[in-house]
Write a protein that holds these residues in place. Structure first.
Motif, PDB file in Angstrom:
ATOM      1  N   LEU A 294       0.923  -1.132  -0.124  1.00 31.17           N
ATOM      2  CA  LEU A 294       0.011  -0.117   0.074  1.00 31.17           C
ATOM      3  C   LEU A 294       0.935   1.323  -0.222  1.00 31.17           C
ATOM      4  O   LEU A 294       0.530   2.246  -0.732  1.00 31.17           O
ATOM      5  N   GLN A 295       1.897   1.126   0.795  1.00 32.22           N
ATOM      6  CA  GLN A 295       2.966   2.383   0.709  1.00 32.22           C
ATOM      7  C   GLN A 295       3.499   2.474  -0.456  1.00 32.22           C
ATOM      8  O   GLN A 295       3.452   3.864  -1.126  1.00 32.22           O
ATOM      9  N   VAL A 296       3.946   1.352  -1.072  1.00 33.03           N
ATOM     10  CA  VAL A 296       4.479   1.669  -2.702  1.00 33.03           C
ATOM     11  C   VAL A 296       3.604   2.035  -3.700  1.00 33.03           C
ATOM     12  O   VAL A 296       3.913   3.003  -4.310  1.00 33.03           O
ATOM     13  N   PHE A 297       2.261   1.533  -3.509  1.00 34.22           N
ATOM     14  CA  PHE A 297       1.175   2.196  -4.368  1.00 34.22           C
ATOM     15  C   PHE A 297       1.023   3.661  -4.314  1.00 34.22           C
ATOM     16  O   PHE A 297       0.773   4.265  -5.332  1.00 34.22           O
ATOM     17  N   LEU A 298       0.879   4.103  -2.910  1.00 28.52           N
ATOM     18  CA  LEU A 298       0.483   5.510  -2.787  1.00 28.52           C
ATOM     19  C   LEU A 298       1.851   6.434  -3.378  1.00 28.52           C
ATOM     20  O   LEU A 298       1.480   7.568  -4.099  1.00 28.52           O
ATOM     21  N   LEU A 299       3.196   5.796  -3.206  1.00 28.00           N
ATOM     22  CA  LEU A 299       4.222   6.647  -3.905  1.00 28.00           C
ATOM     23  C   LEU A 299       4.052   6.847  -5.381  1.00 28.00           C
ATOM     24  O   LEU A 299       4.391   7.762  -6.025  1.00 28.00           O
ATOM     25  N   LEU A 300       3.733   5.382  -5.588  1.00 28.39           N
ATOM     26  CA  LEU A 300       3.596   5.472  -7.467  1.00 28.39           C
ATOM     27  C   LEU A 300       2.574   6.449  -7.944  1.00 28.39           C
ATOM     28  O   LEU A 300       2.915   7.175  -8.687  1.00 28.39           O
ATOM     29  N   VAL A 301       1.345   6.411  -7.097  1.00 26.57           N
ATOM     30  CA  VAL A 301       0.564   7.678  -7.512  1.00 26.57           C
ATOM     31  C   VAL A 301       0.881   9.155  -7.365  1.00 26.57           C
ATOM     32  O   VAL A 301       0.896   9.886  -8.416  1.00 26.57           O
ATOM     33  N   VAL A 302       1.939   9.266  -6.363  1.00 27.76           N
ATOM     34  CA  VAL A 302       2.625  10.555  -6.387  1.00 27.76           C
ATOM     35  C   VAL A 302       3.671  10.833  -7.320  1.00 27.76           C
ATOM     36  O   VAL A 302       3.640  11.709  -8.123  1.00 27.76           O
ATOM     37  N   PHE A 303       4.468   9.584  -7.704  1.00 24.14           N
ATOM     38  CA  PHE A 303       5.535   9.799  -8.779  1.00 24.14           C
ATOM     39  C   PHE A 303       5.102  10.051 -10.308  1.00 24.14           C
ATOM     40  O   PHE A 303       5.790  10.950 -10.873  1.00 24.14           O
ATOM     41  N   LEU A 304       3.958   9.388 -10.658  1.00 28.90           N
ATOM     42  CA  LEU A 304       3.698   9.287 -12.114  1.00 28.90           C
ATOM     43  C   LEU A 304       3.469  10.887 -12.761  1.00 28.90           C
ATOM     44  O   LEU A 304       3.995  11.024 -13.618  1.00 28.90           O
ATOM     45  N   PRO A 305       2.746  11.636 -11.981  1.00 31.15           N
ATOM     46  CA  PRO A 305       2.368  12.911 -12.611  1.00 31.15           C
ATOM     47  C   PRO A 305       3.554  13.851 -12.659  1.00 31.15           C
ATOM     48  O   PRO A 305       3.605  15.218 -13.174  1.00 31.15           O
ATOM     49  N   MET A 306       4.701  13.426 -11.873  1.00 32.15           N
ATOM     50  CA  MET A 306       5.912  14.400 -11.624  1.00 32.15           C
ATOM     51  C   MET A 306       7.025  13.699 -12.259  1.00 32.15           C
ATOM     52  O   MET A 306       6.985  12.907 -12.927  1.00 32.15           O
ATOM     53  N   ARG A 307       8.161  14.320 -11.770  1.00 27.39           N
ATOM     54  CA  ARG A 307       9.353  13.807 -12.367  1.00 27.39           C
ATOM     55  C   ARG A 307      10.345  14.243 -11.269  1.00 27.39           C
ATOM     56  O   ARG A 307      11.120  15.179 -11.254  1.00 27.39           O
ATOM     57  N   PHE A 308      10.821  13.611  -9.957  1.00 24.63           N
ATOM     58  CA  PHE A 308      11.292  13.832  -9.093  1.00 24.63           C
ATOM     59  C   PHE A 308      12.823  13.893  -9.196  1.00 24.63           C
ATOM     60  O   PHE A 308      13.248  13.202 -10.237  1.00 24.63           O
ATOM     61  N   CYS A 309      13.587  15.028  -8.881  1.00 29.73           N
ATOM     62  CA  CYS A 309      14.942  14.966  -9.113  1.00 29.73           C
ATOM     63  C   CYS A 309      15.621  14.093  -7.851  1.00 29.73           C
ATOM     64  O   CYS A 309      14.944  13.688  -6.916  1.00 29.73           O
TER      65      CYS A 309
ATOM     66  N   VAL B 256      10.806   2.817   1.265  1.00 27.10           N
ATOM     67  CA  VAL B 256      11.925   3.691   1.448  1.00 27.10           C
ATOM     68  C   VAL B 256      12.910   3.335   0.093  1.00 27.10           C
ATOM     69  O   VAL B 256      13.330   4.537  -0.621  1.00 27.10           O
ATOM     70  N   ALA B 257      13.153   2.038  -0.075  1.00 29.21           N
ATOM     71  CA  ALA B 257      14.044   1.805  -1.326  1.00 29.21           C
ATOM     72  C   ALA B 257      13.420   2.142  -2.641  1.00 29.21           C
ATOM     73  O   ALA B 257      13.752   2.564  -3.512  1.00 29.21           O
ATOM     74  N   PHE B 258      12.069   2.018  -2.681  1.00 29.90           N
ATOM     75  CA  PHE B 258      10.997   2.359  -3.774  1.00 29.90           C
ATOM     76  C   PHE B 258      11.364   3.870  -4.350  1.00 29.90           C
ATOM     77  O   PHE B 258      11.634   4.267  -5.136  1.00 29.90           O
ATOM     78  N   ALA B 259      11.340   4.654  -3.049  1.00 27.95           N
ATOM     79  CA  ALA B 259      11.429   6.187  -3.263  1.00 27.95           C
ATOM     80  C   ALA B 259      12.892   6.556  -3.675  1.00 27.95           C
ATOM     81  O   ALA B 259      13.052   7.327  -4.628  1.00 27.95           O
ATOM     82  N   LEU B 260      13.842   5.507  -3.270  1.00 29.39           N
ATOM     83  CA  LEU B 260      15.346   5.787  -3.637  1.00 29.39           C
ATOM     84  C   LEU B 260      15.664   5.668  -5.103  1.00 29.39           C
ATOM     85  O   LEU B 260      16.387   6.530  -5.694  1.00 29.39           O
ATOM     86  N   ILE B 261      14.985   4.620  -5.535  1.00 34.28           N
ATOM     87  CA  ILE B 261      15.444   4.051  -6.826  1.00 34.28           C
ATOM     88  C   ILE B 261      14.512   4.393  -7.676  1.00 34.28           C
ATOM     89  O   ILE B 261      14.940   4.481  -9.073  1.00 34.28           O
ATOM     90  N   ALA B 262      13.273   4.431  -7.425  1.00 34.85           N
ATOM     91  CA  ALA B 262      12.236   4.682  -8.590  1.00 34.85           C
ATOM     92  C   ALA B 262      11.663   6.271  -8.974  1.00 34.85           C
ATOM     93  O   ALA B 262      11.307   6.443  -9.923  1.00 34.85           O
TER      94      ALA B 262
END
Length: 533
Positions: free
Chosen positions: A375-390, A411-417
């Motif tokens: 669930l945590q990874v899914f929420l982060l994915l929803v946040v990441f897709l419309p953006m493009r984090f540096c 945490v690992a998902f945020a670092l690499i994805a």
């Protein structure tokens, strides 16, 4: 009683400031910058965490609906967009009126024995941007009379909250109105973001960005004072969320950010630049920096840093072999390595760092019950897709989530994805490459779940060093705000903001003008490419 009078006087400063600051285009841009930052920051840092504490993750859904619902309605029903906007504005004002009743109740609590005067002081101070925002939102659209009526109503309702019995306050408590307040909070954010009587076209060439930056810095200063008042000057609150945790994160990351920008300057001087001819080199810099690895190493530990380095190396090699070009490459690089590290790179990363801290303060809140890593990874994915984090923003987000108690997998998902998973970047890949990238990330997360050890902070600095670093980072980011202005600063987060300016023409014409023009101050020569690190 003195607190009640002071809070009402604070509201009256709004019309006075507005009359002075709206006398010229530059001053008006400064006023816009102040309200944009102070009111928006007040909502994101102070009000939303409090709503999350009482309503949980569902609160975020109501906020998103209040924020994006009006925009969707305006696009679907273009001819009724003025009506939609006016309804949104009314809801936002209604939410502020409702909030004033609880302000009155808070001042009663502050007067009770054993409670701090800082509570009442915080209420009084946050009324300054609220009063100014009321006048800024209503005066150009409905005139002085109705704006005065709303301010008078706010003062009356503050008195109602101050003198009302506990029964009325209980019915209007956050627990009973949390979802309504969440929706109108989203409406307030929509109105602030889209500048209801916007003078976007008055500053096509960015002549007043400096004044807007000055106004936004005054807004940041007010927020900083409110944060200190809210925490009582004590930022060492590792286990509680809200203002104290937010301030603690800023103190923790500031020294490491300075070191990261220094390393970026040195690698630029050594010839590792974003315009390197080798695609693999450009991908290395996009994904890792390598300055982002420094944040991970010092604040999450060596195992997370090794994991991030290997994961990003594999992803970079995959994308380089597939000849996938980078979205939004760097342009107009400076000649000086110091200007690259402490100006150019700051302009591209500062919005993401601020967003990462605010996001972690919201979705990492203990009331957002997402214990399962999927669930945590899914929420982060929803946040990441419309953006493009540096990469720096991704590292700051990852460590903030780690400090909030999120699972190692998230945490690992945020670092690499985060630096690679965005709609704009995925559009440049074939379906085969997308499947390959998804497979690599899935395997990396599986490894993190089974083998990645818990994080630990390697570097702990004295408070005096952290405070000094906060001041230095504050100056560096302040220079960034002066260069860009607050709205262009925000526009670097999402391309949608750049392409969609709301210009609501009111009053003098029966035809409604809804402008979709590109702001020349943000897009010279249609440059979407320079937005992100």
């Amino acid at each position: 009683m003195l607190y009640l009078v002071a809070s009402c006087i604070a509201l009256l400063f709004g019309p006075l400031f507005y009359r002075y600051f709206s006398s010229g285009s530059g001053l008006q841009k400064g006023l816009d910058g102040f309200i944009f930052v102070s009111l928006g920051g007040l909502v994101l840092i102070h009000i939303l965490p409090e709503l999350l504490e009482h309503g949980g993750i569902i609160t975020l859904l109501f906020v998103v609906f209040g924020l994006w619902g009006p925009t969707a309605s305006e696009r679907l029903f273009h001819r009724y967009s003025e009506i939609t906007h006016n309804v949104t504005l009314t809801l936002g004002i209604a939410g502020l009126l409702l909030h004033t009743i609880t302000d009155g109740g808070a001042m009663v609590l502050a007067q009770q024995e054993g409670n701090s005067i800082l509570l009442a002081l915080g209420v009084i101070m946050h009324r300054l941007p609220v009063g100014l925002a009321i006048w800024w939102l209503l005066k150009p659209q409905v005139g002085t009379q109705w704006a005065s009526v709303v301010l008078a109503a706010m003062m009356v309702l503050t008195g109602v909250g101050y003198f009302a019995g506990e029964q009325l306050l209980q019915h209007l408590s956050i627990e009973n109105t949390v979802y309504l307040q969440a929706f109108v909070t989203g409406s307030i954010l929509h109105v602030v973001l889209h500048q209801p009587h916007g003078n976007q076209n008055d500053d096509r060439h960015g002549r007043y960005q400096y004044q807007a930056g000055i106004g936004s810095l005054l807004g940041v200063a007010l927020l900083a004072v409110l944060l200190l008042v809210d925490t009582g000057g004590d930022a060492h609150s590792h286990h509680s969320h809200g203002s104290g945790q937010f301030l603690n994160w800023i103190l923790t990351i500031s020294p490491i950010l300075i070191l990261s920008y220094l390393i970026a300057s040195l690698r630029f001087k050594a010839g590792l630049t974003p315009q390197n001819e080798r695609l693999s080199s450009r991908w290395l810099q996009r994904l890792a920096g390598p300055e982002a690895l420094i944040i991970t190493l010092l604040l999450l530990g060596p195992w997370f840093a090794i994991y991030q380095a290997i994961g990003l190396l594999i992803i970079g090699a995959l994308l380089s072999l597939g000849k996938v070009e980078l979205t939004d490459p760097h342009e107009n690089l400076p000649q000086s390595s110091w200007r690259f590290g402490f100006a150019h790179l700051v302009d591209r990363s500062a919005p993401w760092i601020a967003l990462s801290l605010i996001l972690a303060n919201l979705i990492g809140h203990p009331s957002v019950h997402l214990e399962h890593p999927a669930l945590q990874v899914f929420l982060l994915l929803v946040v990441f897709l419309p953006m493009r984090f540096c990469n720096l923003g991704a590292a700051v987000l990852a460590l903030s989530l780690a400090y909030s108690g999120w699972h190692n997998v998230a945490v690992a998902f945020a670092l690499i994805a985060a630096p690679v998973l965005s709609i704009s970047q995925l559009k440049l890949m074939s379906w085969t490459m997308r499947i390959a990238l998804a497979s690599v990330i899935a395997l990396a997360l599986l490894f993190a779940n089974n083998y990645l050890v818990d994080w630990h902070q390697m570097l702990t600095l004295p408070d005096t060093v952290n405070v000094a670093a906060v001041i230095i980072v504050g100056l560096i980011f302040s220079a960034c705000l002066l260069r860009l202005g607050p709205r262009k600063f925000l526009s670097r987060l999402m391309i949608q903001f750049n392409a969609h300016n709301h210009d609501h023409a009111h009053g003098h014409s029966h035809s409604h003008t809804h402008s979709h023009q590109h702001d020349d101050s943000q897009h010279t020569g249609h440059q979407h490419k320079e937005h992100k690190h």
